[in-house]
Design a protein around this motif. Structure first.
Motif, PDB file in Angstrom:
ATOM      1  N   THR A 293       0.739  -1.191  -0.140  1.00  0.00           N
ATOM      2  CA  THR A 293      -0.066  -0.006  -0.147  1.00  0.00           C
ATOM      3  C   THR A 293       1.070   1.113  -0.050  1.00  0.00           C
ATOM      4  OG1 THR A 293      -0.254  -0.197   2.324  1.00  0.00           O
ATOM      5  CG2 THR A 293      -2.148  -0.981   1.065  1.00  0.00           C
ATOM      6  N   GLU A 294       0.346   2.151  -0.573  1.00  0.00           N
ATOM      7  CA  GLU A 294       1.021   3.780  -0.430  1.00  0.00           C
ATOM      8  C   GLU A 294       0.627   4.187   0.870  1.00  0.00           C
ATOM      9  OE1 GLU A 294       2.625   4.997  -3.399  1.00  0.00           O
ATOM     10  OE2 GLU A 294       2.585   3.074  -4.077  1.00  0.00           O
ATOM     11  N   TYR A 295       0.679   5.442   1.172  1.00  0.00           N
ATOM     12  CA  TYR A 295       0.453   6.050   2.376  1.00  0.00           C
ATOM     13  C   TYR A 295      -1.056   6.533   2.609  1.00  0.00           C
ATOM     14  CZ  TYR A 295       5.234   6.145   2.820  1.00  0.00           C
ATOM     15  OH  TYR A 295       6.440   5.595   2.873  1.00  0.00           O
ATOM     16  N   LEU A 296      -1.689   6.442   3.684  1.00  0.00           N
ATOM     17  CA  LEU A 296      -2.979   7.080   3.946  1.00  0.00           C
ATOM     18  C   LEU A 296      -2.646   8.440   4.708  1.00  0.00           C
ATOM     19  CD1 LEU A 296      -6.001   6.539   4.302  1.00  0.00           C
ATOM     20  CD2 LEU A 296      -5.554   5.567   6.463  1.00  0.00           C
ATOM     21  N   ASN A 297      -2.950   9.275   4.029  1.00  0.00           N
ATOM     22  CA  ASN A 297      -2.839  10.788   4.703  1.00  0.00           C
ATOM     23  C   ASN A 297      -3.946  11.200   5.511  1.00  0.00           C
ATOM     24  OD1 ASN A 297      -0.147  11.291   3.889  1.00  0.00           O
ATOM     25  ND2 ASN A 297      -1.161  11.600   1.848  1.00  0.00           N
ATOM     26  N   TYR A 298      -3.720  12.237   6.390  1.00  0.00           N
ATOM     27  CA  TYR A 298      -4.779  12.450   7.457  1.00  0.00           C
ATOM     28  C   TYR A 298      -5.284  13.961   7.122  1.00  0.00           C
ATOM     29  CZ  TYR A 298      -7.112  13.049  11.881  1.00  0.00           C
ATOM     30  OH  TYR A 298      -8.109  13.790  13.002  1.00  0.00           O
ATOM     31  N   GLU A 299      -6.274  14.059   7.014  1.00  0.00           N
ATOM     32  CA  GLU A 299      -7.159  15.337   6.595  1.00  0.00           C
ATOM     33  C   GLU A 299      -6.039  15.927   5.637  1.00  0.00           C
ATOM     34  OE1 GLU A 299     -10.054  16.517   7.513  1.00  0.00           O
ATOM     35  OE2 GLU A 299     -10.582  14.940   9.049  1.00  0.00           O
ATOM     36  N   ALA A 300      -5.348  17.140   6.137  1.00  0.00           N
ATOM     37  CA  ALA A 300      -4.622  18.064   5.329  1.00  0.00           C
ATOM     38  C   ALA A 300      -3.057  17.393   5.290  1.00  0.00           C
ATOM     39  CB  ALA A 300      -4.668  19.435   5.655  1.00  0.00           C
ATOM     40  N   GLY A 301      -2.637  16.624   6.088  1.00  0.00           N
ATOM     41  CA  GLY A 301      -1.380  16.219   6.246  1.00  0.00           C
ATOM     42  C   GLY A 301      -1.092  14.692   6.356  1.00  0.00           C
ATOM     43  N   SER A 304       1.166  11.258  12.048  1.00  0.00           N
ATOM     44  CA  SER A 304       2.404  11.158  12.656  1.00  0.00           C
ATOM     45  C   SER A 304       2.295  10.871  14.157  1.00  0.00           C
ATOM     46  CB  SER A 304       3.008  12.428  12.472  1.00  0.00           C
ATOM     47  OG  SER A 304       4.331  12.538  13.410  1.00  0.00           O
ATOM     48  N   LYS A 305       2.640   9.597  14.462  1.00  0.00           N
ATOM     49  CA  LYS A 305       2.247   9.198  15.627  1.00  0.00           C
ATOM     50  C   LYS A 305       3.079   9.932  16.802  1.00  0.00           C
ATOM     51  CE  LYS A 305       0.862   5.174  18.052  1.00  0.00           C
ATOM     52  NZ  LYS A 305       0.343   3.658  17.713  1.00  0.00           N
ATOM     53  N   SER A 306       4.504  10.390  16.325  1.00  0.00           N
ATOM     54  CA  SER A 306       5.027  11.268  17.258  1.00  0.00           C
ATOM     55  C   SER A 306       4.718  12.487  17.604  1.00  0.00           C
ATOM     56  CB  SER A 306       6.796  11.258  16.996  1.00  0.00           C
ATOM     57  OG  SER A 306       6.625  11.770  15.612  1.00  0.00           O
ATOM     58  N   LYS A 307       3.942  13.072  16.405  1.00  0.00           N
ATOM     59  CA  LYS A 307       3.449  14.431  16.825  1.00  0.00           C
ATOM     60  C   LYS A 307       2.051  14.304  17.050  1.00  0.00           C
ATOM     61  CE  LYS A 307       6.323  16.418  13.199  1.00  0.00           C
ATOM     62  NZ  LYS A 307       6.382  16.607  11.670  1.00  0.00           N
ATOM     63  N   GLY A 308       1.188  13.270  17.334  1.00  0.00           N
ATOM     64  CA  GLY A 308       0.116  13.259  17.608  1.00  0.00           C
ATOM     65  C   GLY A 308      -1.154  13.421  16.634  1.00  0.00           C
ATOM     66  N   ILE A 309      -0.477  13.395  15.303  1.00  0.00           N
ATOM     67  CA  ILE A 309      -1.501  13.963  14.221  1.00  0.00           C
ATOM     68  C   ILE A 309      -2.238  12.597  13.649  1.00  0.00           C
ATOM     69  CG2 ILE A 309      -1.847  14.871  11.855  1.00  0.00           C
ATOM     70  CD1 ILE A 309       0.813  16.840  12.823  1.00  0.00           C
ATOM     71  N   PHE A 312      -5.434   6.876  15.766  1.00  0.00           N
ATOM     72  CA  PHE A 312      -4.542   5.616  15.786  1.00  0.00           C
ATOM     73  C   PHE A 312      -5.445   4.495  16.602  1.00  0.00           C
ATOM     74  CE2 PHE A 312      -1.762   9.074  15.732  1.00  0.00           C
ATOM     75  CZ  PHE A 312      -0.841   8.489  14.491  1.00  0.00           C
ATOM     76  N   GLY A 313      -5.159   3.394  16.158  1.00  0.00           N
ATOM     77  CA  GLY A 313      -5.781   2.048  16.702  1.00  0.00           C
ATOM     78  C   GLY A 313      -6.526   2.227  17.879  1.00  0.00           C
ATOM     79  N   ASN A 314      -5.682   2.688  19.187  1.00  0.00           N
ATOM     80  CA  ASN A 314      -6.283   2.778  20.161  1.00  0.00           C
ATOM     81  C   ASN A 314      -7.192   3.934  20.616  1.00  0.00           C
ATOM     82  OD1 ASN A 314      -3.710   3.992  19.971  1.00  0.00           O
ATOM     83  ND2 ASN A 314      -3.094   3.994  22.130  1.00  0.00           N
ATOM     84  N   ASP A 315      -7.137   5.083  19.483  1.00  0.00           N
ATOM     85  CA  ASP A 315      -8.174   6.136  19.658  1.00  0.00           C
ATOM     86  C   ASP A 315      -9.351   5.603  18.913  1.00  0.00           C
ATOM     87  OD1 ASP A 315      -5.914   7.561  20.365  1.00  0.00           O
ATOM     88  OD2 ASP A 315      -5.466   8.048  17.986  1.00  0.00           O
ATOM     89  N   GLU A 336      -4.160   1.577  -2.580  1.00  0.00           N
ATOM     90  CA  GLU A 336      -3.587   0.555  -3.348  1.00  0.00           C
ATOM     91  C   GLU A 336      -2.593   0.908  -4.388  1.00  0.00           C
ATOM     92  OE1 GLU A 336      -6.795  -2.404  -4.390  1.00  0.00           O
ATOM     93  OE2 GLU A 336      -6.785  -3.062  -2.496  1.00  0.00           O
ATOM     94  N   ALA A 337      -2.841   1.742  -5.132  1.00  0.00           N
ATOM     95  CA  ALA A 337      -2.453   2.448  -6.228  1.00  0.00           C
ATOM     96  C   ALA A 337      -1.716   3.687  -6.078  1.00  0.00           C
ATOM     97  CB  ALA A 337      -3.329   2.360  -7.407  1.00  0.00           C
ATOM     98  N   SER A 338      -2.418   4.599  -5.212  1.00  0.00           N
ATOM     99  CA  SER A 338      -1.765   5.794  -5.021  1.00  0.00           C
ATOM    100  C   SER A 338      -2.193   6.033  -3.646  1.00  0.00           C
ATOM    101  CB  SER A 338      -2.291   6.973  -5.895  1.00  0.00           C
ATOM    102  OG  SER A 338      -3.886   6.803  -5.798  1.00  0.00           O
ATOM    103  N   ASP A 339      -1.700   7.279  -2.887  1.00  0.00           N
ATOM    104  CA  ASP A 339      -2.104   7.611  -1.834  1.00  0.00           C
ATOM    105  C   ASP A 339      -3.618   8.085  -1.545  1.00  0.00           C
ATOM    106  OD1 ASP A 339       0.727   7.647  -1.157  1.00  0.00           O
ATOM    107  OD2 ASP A 339       1.191   9.733  -0.795  1.00  0.00           O
ATOM    108  N   THR A 340      -4.092   7.713  -0.264  1.00  0.00           N
ATOM    109  CA  THR A 340      -5.190   8.293  -0.368  1.00  0.00           C
ATOM    110  C   THR A 340      -5.329   9.090   1.045  1.00  0.00           C
ATOM    111  OG1 THR A 340      -5.810   6.157   1.087  1.00  0.00           O
ATOM    112  CG2 THR A 340      -6.444   6.182  -1.304  1.00  0.00           C
ATOM    113  N   LEU A 341      -6.766   9.612   1.171  1.00  0.00           N
ATOM    114  CA  LEU A 341      -6.881  10.781   2.292  1.00  0.00           C
ATOM    115  C   LEU A 341      -7.904  10.196   3.239  1.00  0.00           C
ATOM    116  CD1 LEU A 341      -5.771  13.483   3.103  1.00  0.00           C
ATOM    117  CD2 LEU A 341      -7.719  14.317   1.557  1.00  0.00           C
ATOM    118  N   PHE A 342      -7.752  10.161   4.627  1.00  0.00           N
ATOM    119  CA  PHE A 342      -8.549  10.049   5.649  1.00  0.00           C
ATOM    120  C   PHE A 342      -8.963  11.278   6.066  1.00  0.00           C
ATOM    121  CE2 PHE A 342     -10.037  10.042  10.155  1.00  0.00           C
ATOM    122  CZ  PHE A 342     -10.503   8.790  10.095  1.00  0.00           C
ATOM    123  N   THR A 343     -10.481  11.622   5.998  1.00  0.00           N
ATOM    124  CA  THR A 343     -10.984  12.657   6.583  1.00  0.00           C
ATOM    125  C   THR A 343     -12.270  12.319   7.231  1.00  0.00           C
ATOM    126  OG1 THR A 343     -12.598  13.333   4.455  1.00  0.00           O
ATOM    127  CG2 THR A 343     -10.290  14.202   4.440  1.00  0.00           C
TER     128      THR A 343
END
Ligand SMILES: [Zn+2]
Ligand SMILES: [Zn+2]
Length: 480
Positions: A293-301, A304-309, A312-315, A336-343
């Motif tokens: 898989t490519e990356y799943l991005n979050y809202e506009a960015g 990042s687990k370290s930055k809390g953006i 995540f699973g436990n949330d 699957e083929a390109s990055d997608t976005l979680f919003t």
């Protein structure tokens, strides 16, 4: 066909690192247990275990690499590589802290990014600002993260896997398996990019305190490089599951190995690990299919687990959104083929228009009508029906559904999960159109025989949907 599903905690994560990644923050790699790290390790193992359970993700063995089997299998593979002369010795330069009296793991070196257009504070093996991959010795003004002193470059001997000499064997494997195993395009691209650069000998040892110790007199104080032994975890975790592990791992004629991962872990699975196995000269079960898989991005960015953006699973379970909705959304959105976005807006839209208005609506209309008492429905008994082929709407539905089931099977066979899910949802859409076009609520009084055909067919379709959606939303299928 038997299927063995394994999961290796910590082995396959989003960011590949170099030396020293076996820290407390990354569970699963503490082989020579240091008490504090070991309890940290167990804590993460437990958290992950709970998260997967909540998401309805099951494994035959949810394993880790901090096991005696890991050392055993790792050593056996290493011995074979030695015997076959695929390992050479060479000197490397690494940062050493005189105050701490040790070579510094990458994550313990802080400095300034050497990229002239960036020059941001950077750490370890990658600049988080400009994404440049680094050797920590290249950092400007390097500092030991622990004591803040300036480390010095010191020579250290290491063992290298002779990838250049294994290239022919490897290329044979890749060119054949990438076709027969239908490797995803991104896996092929990442692999070819490595091959094109030309393979260099790859260091497989590290100057660290913990990890799998190297069984060699000269190197006995070193451990194996984490990406040398992490994939061996697949084997050792199987060995921890069954004494018959060789029936899975040394049985290439009868076992097919499928692997799933994010794109940044590809070379470790298509280049490094296969080379290791090929180098043993033994008959291993090599990976057949890789789904990347490519990356799943979050809202506009970016997540990042370290930055809390991100979320995540436990949330996820704290949101009160049921696991099947999460599963549906994440799989429909699988990059699957390109990055997608979680919003969150998209999650809500898919929940409303797809899960509720399409799938939920169809199943509810059918089952609630059947459940109505006789006189208004069928008293919860699926009606008998005959001559379904005389009803044009039904024969048309059957035709469309069969085609979609064929497409579903083909997609799933090729590990195109998103496509499979879309086919199942399209069948539900056909079901809704069928209900609407047949006007079953009128037929109930006007033409009971046809109404029975429609409702019996629809119940069959509900059953079919529960089966097709089972890999995606098992708790939903159960309920249906
Ligand atoms: Zn930078
Ligand atoms: Zn230090």
């Amino acid at each position: 066909m038997a299927v063995l599903e394994l999961f290796q905690l910590g082995g396959f994560r989003s960011v590949p690192r170099q030396a020293g990644e076996t820290s407390g923050e990354l569970p699963g790699f503490c082989y020579r247990p240091v008490p504090t790290l070991s309890s940290e390790n167990s804590r993460y193992h437990k958290i992950h275990d709970e998260v997967y359970k909540w998401f309805d993700i099951k494994f035959d063995k949810f394993g880790r690499t901090s096991s005696p089997e890991q050392t055993e299998v790792c050593h056996a593979i290493f011995q074979k590589l030695m015997e076959n002369n695929w390992l050479t010795e060479n000197t490397m330069q690494q940062l050493y802290c005189d105050t701490c009296q040790r070579f510094l793991a990458d994550r313990l070196v802080e400095g300034i990014c050497p990229n002239k257009t960036c020059n941001a504070p950077a750490r370890g093996d990658q600049c988080e600002i400009c994404s440049t991959m680094l050797n920590p010795t290249e950092l400007i003004e390097p500092k030991c993260k622990v004591c803040k002193n300036t480390p010095r470059i010191r020579d250290t001997d290491h063992l290298f896997l002779e990838l250049p000499q294994l290239t022919d064997k490897l290329v044979n494997y890749i060119s054949e398996t990438s076709v027969t195993g239908l490797w995803s395009q991104n896996a092929i691209q990442a692999t070819n990019a490595w091959l094109k650069e030309g393979l260099k000998p790859r260091c497989i040892t590290r100057d660290l305190k913990w990890g799998v110790p190297v069984p060699h007199e000269k190197y006995k104080d070193k451990v194996f490089y984490v990406w040398f032994d992490a994939p061996i975890g697949y084997v050792s975790i199987t060995a921890g599951y069954t004494p018959d592990w060789e029936k899975w791992w040394k049985n290439p004629d009868n076992v097919e190995l499928f692997q799933f991962m994010g794109k940044d872990n590809v070379p470790f699975h298509t280049i490094m690990f296969p080379s290791t196995l090929l180098g043993t000269g033994e008959k291993w079960t090599m990976m057949k299919t890789i789904s990347v898989t490519e990356y799943l991005n979050y809202e506009a960015g970016k997540f990042s687990k370290s930055k809390g953006i991100g979320v995540f699973g436990n949330d996820a379970k704290d949101t009160n959104i049921p696991p099947e909705v999460w599963r549906y959304y994440l799989l429909m959105n699988r990059p699957e083929a390109s990055d997608t976005l979680f919003t969150w807006a998209d999650l809500q839209a898919k929940l409303n228009t797809e899960l509720l208005n399409n799938l939920g609506n169809f199943i509810n209309r059918v089952l609630s009508f059947v459940a109505k008492p006789a006189g208004a429905g069928y008293g919860s008994v699926v009606p008998d029906a005959s001559n379904a082929e005389s009803h044009p709407l039904t024969t048309k539905l059957v035709e469309k559904t069969s085609k979609l089931v064929d497409l579903y099977l083909d997609a799933m066979e090729k590990v195109k999960l998103k496509q499979g899910l879309k086919c199942a949802m399209a069948i539900s859409g056909e079901g809704n159109a069928y209900l609407q076009d047949s006007q079953f609520w009128k037929l109930y009084k006007e033409d009971p025989a046809t109404c029975a055909i429609v409702m019996r067919t629809s119940v069959g379709l509900v059953y079919l949907l529960a089966c097709l959606l089972e890999p995606f939303m098992p708790s939903f299928s159960n309920e249906v």
